[in-house]
Design an enzyme around this catalytic site. Structure first.
Site, PDB file in Angstrom:
ATOM      1  N   ASP A 163      36.011  49.358  39.110  1.00  0.00           N
ATOM      2  CA  ASP A 163      35.752  49.276  37.664  1.00  0.00           C
ATOM      3  C   ASP A 163      36.749  50.132  36.875  1.00  0.00           C
ATOM      4  O   ASP A 163      36.776  50.070  35.653  1.00  0.00           O
ATOM      5  CB  ASP A 163      34.332  49.778  37.355  1.00  0.00           C
ATOM      6  CG  ASP A 163      33.403  48.642  36.951  1.00  0.00           C
ATOM      7  OD1 ASP A 163      33.884  47.495  36.855  1.00  0.00           O
ATOM      8  OD2 ASP A 163      32.209  48.899  36.744  1.00  0.00           O
ATOM      9  N   LYS A 165      28.907  38.176  40.165  1.00  0.00           N
ATOM     10  CA  LYS A 165      29.990  38.923  40.821  1.00  0.00           C
ATOM     11  C   LYS A 165      29.875  38.775  42.337  1.00  0.00           C
ATOM     12  O   LYS A 165      30.856  38.575  43.044  1.00  0.00           O
ATOM     13  CB  LYS A 165      29.929  40.399  40.410  1.00  0.00           C
ATOM     14  CG  LYS A 165      30.373  40.626  38.970  1.00  0.00           C
ATOM     15  CD  LYS A 165      30.038  42.014  38.451  1.00  0.00           C
ATOM     16  CE  LYS A 165      30.448  42.155  36.993  1.00  0.00           C
ATOM     17  NZ  LYS A 165      30.059  43.447  36.381  1.00  0.00           N
ATOM     18  N   GLN A 214      26.624  48.892  38.263  1.00  0.00           N
ATOM     19  CA  GLN A 214      26.487  48.025  37.093  1.00  0.00           C
ATOM     20  C   GLN A 214      25.853  48.824  35.949  1.00  0.00           C
ATOM     21  O   GLN A 214      24.817  49.458  36.116  1.00  0.00           O
ATOM     22  CB  GLN A 214      25.612  46.809  37.449  1.00  0.00           C
ATOM     23  CG  GLN A 214      25.394  45.835  36.313  1.00  0.00           C
ATOM     24  CD  GLN A 214      26.674  45.110  35.881  1.00  0.00           C
ATOM     25  OE1 GLN A 214      27.436  44.614  36.719  1.00  0.00           O
ATOM     26  NE2 GLN A 214      26.909  45.045  34.575  1.00  0.00           N
TER      27      GLN A 214
END
Ligand code: NDP
Length: 292
Positions: free
Chosen positions: A121, A54, A98
């Site tokens: 997210d 990412k 994460q």
């Protein structure tokens, strides 16, 4: 007839090129780049790889990128303090934690603390609520990627019966909402669903996100279905350099001959998740200029 094999690598690459142009436009207009930060707690190997990818992609597109790697022993309060700092950092337009996080940390507490405007997210309850209401919001990347694949392959959704297998907060539920807003008739199935095959056989669009290797067989799919396999299951394989191979939740060899279109694993939905994260980040950057 052979199915359309939906190539997530090609779509994600095209999308990244569009984002690159947008990132450059933002930099030219404001004199500094769009910024993405990632918080990684612990060293779960798959997470380390995801975070590295990412970060690498965001840098390649010209974004400012930060990785905040914290030891597995970090307390929830310490992560919340970092979240508070990133919420106030003008160089960071989007960030996320994460998953998974170590047991002492409650994911929902972190997700709720992230400024909804920076929640790339799409897991902050404000964004989840706005998604349900069909109001503009940042949305979870994987289901967003599925919708993008359907769009780019001109596979219509409106009026179709879409069956979503799985009801997780990160895939199944946002997926069902997005399909509903695209005017599909949506059925959600889960581990307690009875007569699963009877329902999946009614699907014109079948999205599978259950985390069970090749559970969806040919018997469960009617001819002409669009099959989207979100599953990413690591199977040990000593012949591979990595020591594992990836399989989906769909038995590809059985289902593909029946499908109108199908995503392979790997190379289907997977590449879209990062692309949509980058897309959410540049969107959050532009939106930050509208609101403040
Ligand atoms: P979760 O484990 O959070 O959720 C799985 C869902 O599947 C649950 O709702 C569960 O039902 C349901 N389920 C489990 N077994 C069955 C069954 N036998 N029949 C019907 N439903 C069942 O998984 P995620 O949603 O996080 O992920 C699903 C898959 O997608 C995984 O393989 C994951 O690795 C992959 N994934 C891939 C991504 C990508 O970028 N391509 C991103 C995110 C995930 P219940 O709620 O009743 O327990």
């Amino acid at each position: 007839m052979a199915p359309i094999v939906i190539d997530g690598n090609v779509v994600a690459a095209a999308l990244r090129e569009e984002i690159r142009v947008d990132v450059a436009r933002f930099q030219t207009q404001y004199g500094y780049p769009a910024g993405l930060a990632v918080i990684l707690v612990g060293e779960y190997p798959a997470s380390v790889t995801y975070v590295r990818n990412k970060s690498r992609y965001s840098q390649e597109l010209g974004m400012h990128s930060e990785v905040h790697q914290l030891p597995a022993s970090t307390s929830e309060d310490e992560v919340l303090q970092l979240i508070d700092r990133l919420n106030r950092d003008a160089r960071i337009h989007g960030f996320f934690v994460q998953m998974p996080v170590p047991a002492q940390i409650r994911p929902l507490h972190l997700q709720s603390a992230i400024d909804p405007a920076k929640d790339v997210d799409g897991l902050n309850p404000v964004n989840v609520g706005r998604l349900v209401l069909n109001e503009p919001c940042l949305t979870a990347c994987t289901p967003l990627g599925v919708i993008e694949l359907l769009k780019r392959y001109d596979l219509p959704v409106a009026g179709k019966h879409a069956v979503v297998l799985g009801r997780s907060n990160i895939v199944g539920k946002p997926m069902a909402n997005l399909l509903l807003h695209a005017n599909a008739t949506v059925t959600i199935c889960h581990s307690q669903t009875r007569n699963l095959a009877e329902i999946t056989r009614q699907a014109e669009i079948l999205v599978v996100a259950i985390g069970k290797t090749e559970m969806v067989t040919g018997e469960m799919v009617q001819a002409g279905t669009v099959v989207i396999d979100v599953g990413m299951n690591r199977i040990e394989d000593s012949s591979k350099k990595s020591g594992f191979r990836l399989t989906g939740d769909v038995k590809y060899d059985e289902v593909a001959p029946l499908a109108q279109a199908i995503t392979p694993v790997p190379g289907g939905v997977g590449p879209m998740t990062i692309a949509m994260l980058l897309s959410n980040t540049i969107r959050a950057a532009w939106d930050s200029k509208k609101t403040g």
